[in-house]
Structure formats: structure tokens, C-alpha cells
Scaffold this motif. Structure first.
Motif, PDB file in Angstrom:
ATOM      1  N   GLY A  93      17.376 -12.817   3.733  1.00 41.85           N
ATOM      2  CA  GLY A  93      16.860 -12.151   4.932  1.00 41.85           C
ATOM      3  C   GLY A  93      16.716 -13.118   6.084  1.00 41.85           C
ATOM      4  O   GLY A  93      15.635 -13.296   6.637  1.00 41.85           O
ATOM      5  N   ARG A  95      17.341 -13.186   9.177  1.00 37.09           N
ATOM      6  CA  ARG A  95      16.836 -12.792  10.500  1.00 37.09           C
ATOM      7  C   ARG A  95      15.325 -12.548  10.489  1.00 37.09           C
ATOM      8  O   ARG A  95      14.720 -12.376  11.542  1.00 37.09           O
ATOM      9  CB  ARG A  95      17.568 -11.544  10.990  1.00 37.09           C
ATOM     10  CG  ARG A  95      19.009 -11.807  11.390  1.00 37.09           C
ATOM     11  CD  ARG A  95      19.669 -10.548  11.928  1.00 37.09           C
ATOM     12  NE  ARG A  95      19.913  -9.578  10.868  1.00 37.09           N
ATOM     13  CZ  ARG A  95      20.351  -8.332  11.077  1.00 37.09           C
ATOM     14  NH1 ARG A  95      20.559  -7.911  12.313  1.00 37.09           N
ATOM     15  NH2 ARG A  95      20.564  -7.519  10.070  1.00 37.09           N
ATOM     16  N   MET A  96      14.723 -12.537   9.280  1.00 35.09           N
ATOM     17  CA  MET A  96      13.288 -12.238   9.176  1.00 35.09           C
ATOM     18  C   MET A  96      12.462 -13.505   9.343  1.00 35.09           C
ATOM     19  O   MET A  96      11.452 -13.709   8.692  1.00 35.09           O
ATOM     20  CB  MET A  96      13.010 -11.607   7.812  1.00 35.09           C
ATOM     21  CG  MET A  96      11.739 -10.769   7.779  1.00 35.09           C
ATOM     22  SD  MET A  96      11.887  -9.286   8.774  1.00 35.09           S
ATOM     23  CE  MET A  96      10.232  -9.188   9.451  1.00 35.09           C
ATOM     24  N   LYS A 105      11.939 -10.035   2.020  1.00 40.27           N
ATOM     25  CA  LYS A 105      11.844  -8.864   2.901  1.00 40.27           C
ATOM     26  C   LYS A 105      11.379  -7.621   2.160  1.00 40.27           C
ATOM     27  O   LYS A 105      10.631  -6.803   2.700  1.00 40.27           O
ATOM     28  CB  LYS A 105      13.205  -8.589   3.556  1.00 40.27           C
ATOM     29  CG  LYS A 105      13.385  -9.264   4.882  1.00 40.27           C
ATOM     30  CD  LYS A 105      14.304  -8.507   5.825  1.00 40.27           C
ATOM     31  CE  LYS A 105      15.686  -8.273   5.272  1.00 40.27           C
ATOM     32  NZ  LYS A 105      16.557  -7.616   6.280  1.00 40.27           N
ATOM     33  N   ASP A 184      15.170  -3.240   2.484  1.00 37.29           N
ATOM     34  CA  ASP A 184      14.474  -3.556   3.737  1.00 37.29           C
ATOM     35  C   ASP A 184      14.283  -2.330   4.624  1.00 37.29           C
ATOM     36  O   ASP A 184      14.192  -2.451   5.844  1.00 37.29           O
ATOM     37  CB  ASP A 184      15.228  -4.642   4.502  1.00 37.29           C
ATOM     38  CG  ASP A 184      16.670  -4.264   4.806  1.00 37.29           C
ATOM     39  OD1 ASP A 184      17.106  -3.176   4.366  1.00 37.29           O
ATOM     40  OD2 ASP A 184      17.365  -5.044   5.478  1.00 37.29           O
ATOM     41  N   GLU A 289      15.104   0.197   9.632  1.00 37.76           N
ATOM     42  CA  GLU A 289      15.510  -1.041   8.979  1.00 37.76           C
ATOM     43  C   GLU A 289      14.742  -2.196   9.624  1.00 37.76           C
ATOM     44  O   GLU A 289      14.730  -2.335  10.839  1.00 37.76           O
ATOM     45  CB  GLU A 289      17.013  -1.257   9.138  1.00 37.76           C
ATOM     46  CG  GLU A 289      17.539  -2.492   8.440  1.00 37.76           C
ATOM     47  CD  GLU A 289      19.040  -2.663   8.623  1.00 37.76           C
ATOM     48  OE1 GLU A 289      19.620  -3.487   7.906  1.00 37.76           O
ATOM     49  OE2 GLU A 289      19.612  -1.965   9.487  1.00 37.76           O
ATOM     50  N   ASN A 291      14.544  -5.961  10.191  1.00 39.30           N
ATOM     51  CA  ASN A 291      15.337  -7.180  10.108  1.00 39.30           C
ATOM     52  C   ASN A 291      14.658  -8.400  10.718  1.00 39.30           C
ATOM     53  O   ASN A 291      15.014  -9.525  10.400  1.00 39.30           O
ATOM     54  CB  ASN A 291      16.689  -6.991  10.817  1.00 39.30           C
ATOM     55  CG  ASN A 291      17.672  -6.238   9.945  1.00 39.30           C
ATOM     56  OD1 ASN A 291      17.713  -6.425   8.737  1.00 39.30           O
ATOM     57  ND2 ASN A 291      18.448  -5.367  10.564  1.00 39.30           N
ATOM     58  N   THR A 292      13.697  -8.170  11.607  1.00 40.00           N
ATOM     59  CA  THR A 292      13.098  -9.293  12.319  1.00 40.00           C
ATOM     60  C   THR A 292      11.568  -9.186  12.329  1.00 40.00           C
ATOM     61  O   THR A 292      10.997  -8.118  12.100  1.00 40.00           O
ATOM     62  CB  THR A 292      13.578  -9.341  13.783  1.00 40.00           C
ATOM     63  OG1 THR A 292      13.050  -8.208  14.494  1.00 40.00           O
ATOM     64  CG2 THR A 292      15.098  -9.338  13.861  1.00 40.00           C
TER      65      THR A 292
END
Length: 610
Positions: A93, A95-96, A105, A184, A289, A291-292
Motif C-alpha cells: 500500500g 500510497r498510504m 491498509k 482497501d 477505495e 489509497n491515501t
């Protein structure tokens, strides 16, 4: 009738039922028939189309004249009923950032509930109890789910170097009447159902420039040109019937091809410019979703996972609140550290967080002394903050930055010029980088009691034979970068305004500056000819034979050094692919080159005769 998907169900008259037809059949099974307008509103079809489909269903024996589902429909529902699910939760993950350093995530909490637990509960609600979770990153944190929810866990050890196609391949044999679900996602309403009549892939009604597919009115998912936007791909799919066989075969085929190591599992769904599954089109806000960090904060500002040590530290450094830290983006993961970019008060910065096992590898107090010694010299960007205990560092983000290209002549020459200027300044600190001592030290960190290389002891013995020659040669010790590799030479700006600096001084210490030349060679994966060319650049083609032989010795010794380092990091779950193999190869090949070069060094008498 239009043929929409590859799942064909023939009625008594040989007619073909497609996704739209099956949606209407399911509607009739779940709802008491009222009128055709209700069905038209539900499906978005015209009244005429609904009327023709109802006639087809009656003619094919799936409904009665009063629109009641028949035993044939009930048998169809039974045959395609969801029985299992696969949740893909192995990935890092990236971008997390920075939460993924602490929590996978799938275990992020939204409104007090981990994402994966919510998905499991929603699957249980529709009668799907056979759930396999494919795990990798921080796999131990998922173990409790076995006792709490009765799930099965499958470990994908390749998660570091491969994408989720490899995760699905681990459990592909169980794909039949199966949901495939990324871990996620947060779904406010249950996206699953006890009744599924055909295979589908879920997309949202929002257009996305990163999507590969577009949903048509016929419920097809067709490939879109890269310049065009498609429907946002959500990753949830249901696979049954003949598609299950096709997907199983296709996933295994692609997983065996190294060209698809970085592929998503959806790659197995394409045929002739479209997916073999029908489109399941949903509202964009129905499946979120995450992602961040900022997406999580937007969804649940009270999530416990937002309490990040690194963000708390940033807030303290800049005297601000954590919600004022924005623009958080992952930077390229280095071999030693993880770094991310962020914005505070409209200015951009980088935070460095030490990687796994780094506390055993690097003395952060020594690093702080190095940075203090060279502060203001222009050889690096002075940090805004550095904790000499934890290694956390904050520095300014430099725009338009690129690393040295070790295959580009002009880059190499500029880097060697900067390196010589740094060496000529003769900076000093009170600690030394001991190459042979570090070889032994990294070896001592291995959990196993032997190297992964079968001829390691012979290779190590050979490298040790070079030590006497190295020690016999004159050396002008000074502060040496040690990690003077192409990635640590940073060009910024453009054209005539381009500047060059060195970064990552973690391993720096007093040493023979010629070690830096050797380090540049082995990280660049140079051949002997390329290494000789670099030596010629640094010495303006006036390198003495003994010095060249000494650098060969350093290449061999440093190759073994970083090979041992890689073996330790691999035990910590960090994979380096070809790099680790090539480092070991340098230890073996340049031992031979060094021995040959030493034998060719002219004696004093030979030099006098000449």
C-alpha cells in the motif's frame, strides 16, 4: 438478443439469456411483480425492451405467464449461488504513506471498524462463510481473523516484488462461484448478494483517467484508449460458470510469465478488447477505495490510524496541527529508508523514516556529526530537523530533481568532479567506516548461521586475501561518503542553472576516498571496462597501476559488504532482486581482477629501468 457476456444460458427454444435479461429474472425472483414500468425504472430499459425480455423469459421456461419464477429459475439460482470469497490483502500500500509503515491498509479503521472486518461481515450477511485472505505485508497482524471470523489465510511471499496477480494465483484453484475483493474498500451498503446469476466486475459511474475500461449500455466493459477516461475500476468481481474456468487458466498462465510480475489480476479478464465479465455499474459514492492518508482523513477524521508518529512530529517541528499537513505522497522507497513528501504552509518538504532493521545498521549520532561537519558547504541540502536517536529527518523538497544516470557520460563527469571537490576539502569526523569490520558485522546480524551462497566461505577468504595489499598502499584518509552511488547524486534545476548535490550521508566516515569510486561502480552494475572508464574520469587518465589495483580490491570487498547487508535486509522482509546477486558477483570477479592487476604492478627496479 444482444450477446453481452460469455456466460450463455440456453432456454427451451435455444434463446440466449444475457446480463440484462438475468437482471430482470433476478428482480422477479426478489420482488413481487407489479408492472413493467417498475422493471423499466429498475433496469433503465425502455418499456418495449422490458416487454420483449419478459416474453423471452416466459418462452424459455424461466417465468410463468403471471411472471412467477419457475423451478428452472430456482435451479439456475442454486447453481450460481455465491459460496466463497477471496480477499486480496498482501500489498504494501505504497500510497498510504505514512500509515503503511505501521498498519496494513486492510486493517485501517473507519468509524471504529477495520476495513477487512467490515468486508468479512458483509460477506457473512449474504451467506458466504468460506473466505480466504491472501496476506503478505505484516502478515502476523491478520492471524486473529482466523479465530474471530473463521477465515483461512494464504501467504504470498512475493508481495514485495509482484503485484496482486501473483496473490490471486496462490489461491486460484478455489475460484468458482467466488467473490474477489480488494481489502482497501469501504462499502457503506453491502455490495454482495445471496443471489448472483452471472459473472461481473464492478465499476463506478465516475470517469477516471486511470481506468482501462468503459461500461457500455449493453453492460460490456470495453478497453478504452489511454487518452480517454473510463469508469473507475473498483476491483470487486463475482466469477461463476464458464468464466471461472477461463479466469483460473488465464491467471496461472500470466503468473508464470515474468512480464506480468507487476500486473493486476484484472489483466486475466481481457479478451479481444473487452473484459469477459459483464459490468456491474454502481454509484461512485457507494464504494470508497482508500489509497491515501488524506482519503482516510476525509472519510473518517476520527480514525485511530490518523494518529501517526511521523505526522505528530512534523506538527511539532512546524508548530502547526496535523490536519494542516497536506499533499502527502510516497517517494521512491530507498534501500535503507522510507521517505514521503508533504506540504506545510504552502512549502514542500520531505520526511525520512528509517527502514526495517536500520537501527542495527546505522549510527544516527555519527550521521548527525557528518552533517554538522559539512553544513553550509553546499555539498548537500542542510536538514531542517534530524533526530540523532531515531533517525527521523526533515529537509526541504527540491523541485525538478533527477538522479545521476550512470550510463550518461556528461552526468558521470559532473558527478566525479563534485566527488573530487568533496574529497579535496578533507573534512574530518571522529569515526571511521571500517569495510572489513562491517563485512563481519553484517554477517553477525544474520538470523541464520550461514550465507545463502554455497561458496560464501571461499569468496570471503579470497576477499580477505586482498586486505594486506590494501593496507600496504598509501591512503589519504578524509571524510568519505561511502554510499556515493548514482541515486545519491541529485541534479536540480534546468539547463545552465542545473546544480548538483550529494544526499544520504548515513554511512559516511573517515576512509580512503577511493572507496567512493568503487561504490559508484558496484551500484551502477558496471562491467570492468565501465569501471576502468570511471577511474580514468576521476584521475584524468593518470591513475597509477597500484591505485587502480587498490580500487579493484575495494570493489571486491564492498561487493561482499553489500551482499552481506542485503542478506540481512532480506531476512527483514526487504527484497533487492538482481542487485544482491550482482554484489556477490563483484566480490568474486573483482577478486580475480585485483589479483591480476597486483601481479602486473611494476616493481621499483622496473620503474627505474623505464
Amino acid at each position: 438478443m444482444d450477446v453481452i457476456i460469455s456466460l450463455f444460458i440456453s432456454g427451451k427454444e435455444g434463446e440466449i439469456l444475457n446480463a440484462v435479461t438475468l437482471d430482470i429474472l433476478r428482480y422477479l425472483f426478489e420482488n413481487k411483480y407489479s408492472n413493467q414500468r417498475e422493471i423499466a425504472a429498475f433496469t433503465g430499459l425502455s418499456l418495449g425492451k422490458v416487454n420483449s425480455i419478459l416474453k423471452l423469459l416466459e418462452k424459455s421456461g424461466y417465468i410463468t405467464g403471471s411472471y412467477e419464477p419457475t423451478d428452472l429459475t430456482k435451479e439456475l439460482i442454486k447453481e450460481s449461488k455465491p459460496t466463497r470469497a477471496i480477499i486480496l490483502a498482501a500489498g504494501f500500500g505504497t500510497r498510504m504513506i505514512p500509515i503503511n509503515f505501521e498498519t496494513p491498509k486492510a486493517l485501517l479503521e473507519v468509524h471504529g471498524e477495520p476495513l477487512i472486518e467490515r468486508l468479512i461481515k458483509q460477506l457473512h450477511e449474504v451467506g458466504v462463510d468460506k473466505i480466504t485472505i491472501v496476506i503478505g505485508f505484516q502478515k502476523e497482524k491478520f492471524e486473529y481473523l482466523i479465530d474471530q471470523y473463521g477465515v483461512d489465510l494464504s501467504v504470498n511471499a512475493d508481495y514485495v516484488v509482484k503485484n496482486n496477480l501473483s496473490s490471486l494465483a496462490k489461491v486460484i484453484d478455489s475460484v468458482s462461484n467466488t467473490y474477489i475483493v480488494p481489502a482497501d474498500l469501504w462499502c457503506e451498503q453491502n455490495p454482495f448478494s445471496p443471489i448472483e446469476l452471472y459473472s461481473w466486475y464492478m465499476v463506478s459511474d465516475r470517469l477516471d483517467k486511470n481506468s482501462d475500461v468503459s461500461a457500455t449500455k449493453r453492460h460490456e466493459l470495453v478497453k478504452v484508449a489511454r487518452k480517454n477516461d473510463g469508469n473507475r475500476m473498483l476491483g470487486i468481481a463475482y466469477i461463476t460458470g464458464s468464466e471461472a474456468v477461463t479466469v483460473r487458466d488465464r491467471v496461472l498462465e500470466l503468473a508464470e510469465n515474468t512480464d506480468y510480475d507487476s500486473a493486476f489480476w484484472e489483466e486475466a479478464l481481457y479478451k479481444d478488447g473487452k473484459m469477459i465479465l459483464a459490468a456491474n455499474l454502481v454509484r461512485d459514492d457507494s464504494v470508497i477505495e482508500i489509497n491515501t492518508y488524506e482519503q482516510l482523513r476525509e472519510l473518517d477524521s476520527d480514525s485511530t490510524n490518523l494518529r501517526s508518529k511521523s505526522l505528530h512530529l512534523i506538527a511539532e517541528i512546524f508548530g502547526t496541527s496535523e490536519n494542516k499537513i497536506t499533499g502527502i505522497k510516497m517517494l521512491k522507497k530507498g534501500m535503507t529508508n522510507k521517505s514521503f513528501r508533504f506540504v506545510v504552509n504552502h512549502d514542500e518538504y520531505i520526511m525520512r523514516i528509517p527502514g526495517e532493521g536500520t537501527d542495527k545498521l546505522i549510527n544516527r549520532r555519527q550521521e548527525a556529526k557528518v552533517l554538522n561537519a559539512i553544513q553550509g558547504s553546499g555539498f548537500c541540502d542542510d536538514p531542517i530537523y534530524l533526530d540523532p536517536d531515531s533517525g527521523y529527518k526533515v529537509s526541504r523538497f527540491i523541485p525538478d530533481v533527477r538522479c545521476c544516470d550512470p550510463c550518461k557520460e556528461s552526468d558521470i563527469r559532473k558527478c566525479m568532479t563534485l566527488l573530487k571537490k568533496f574529497h579535496y576539502r578533507r573534512f574530518t569526523v571522529d569515526h571511521t567506516f571500517d569495510i572489513y569490520g562491517q563485512i563481519e558485522f553484517y554477517e553477525s546480524l544474520w538470523v541464520k548461521d550461514h550465507s545463502a551462497f554455497s561458496d560464501y566461505q571461499m569468496t570471503k577468504n579470497n576477499v580477505w586475501k586482498l586486505k594486506d595489499f590494501i593496507d600496504s598502499q598509501p591512503k589519504d584518509f578524509c571524510l568519505t561518503h561511502i554510499d556515493a552511488v548514482p541515486d545519491n547524486f541529485l541534479f536540480s534545476g534546468r539547463g545552465d542553472e542545473e546544480t548538483l548535490q550529494l544526499t544520504d550521508w548515513e554511512y559516511s566516515g573517515m576512509q580512503d576516498p577511493h572507496v567512493d569510486i568503487a561504490m559508484f561502480c558496484i551500484y551502477s552494475l558496471y562491467s570492468k571496462e565501465q569501471a576502468d572508464h570511471l577511474i580514468d574520469i576521476y584521475f584524468d587518465s593518470r591513475c597509477e597501476p597500484a591505485v587502480r589495483a587498490k580500487i579493484y580490491c575495494y570493489i571486491a570487498a564492498c561487493g561482499l559488504l553489500w551482499s552481506n547487508w542485503c542478506e540481512f535486509k532480506q531476512e527483514m522482509g526487504v527484497e533487492f532482486g538482481e542487485y544482491s546477486l550482482r554484489q556477490y558477483r563483484y566480490a568474486k570477479d573483482f577478486y580475480r581482477f585485483a589479483v591480476n592487476a597486483i601481479q602486473q604492478i611494476p616493481t621499483e627496479a622496473e620503474t627505474f629501468d623505464e
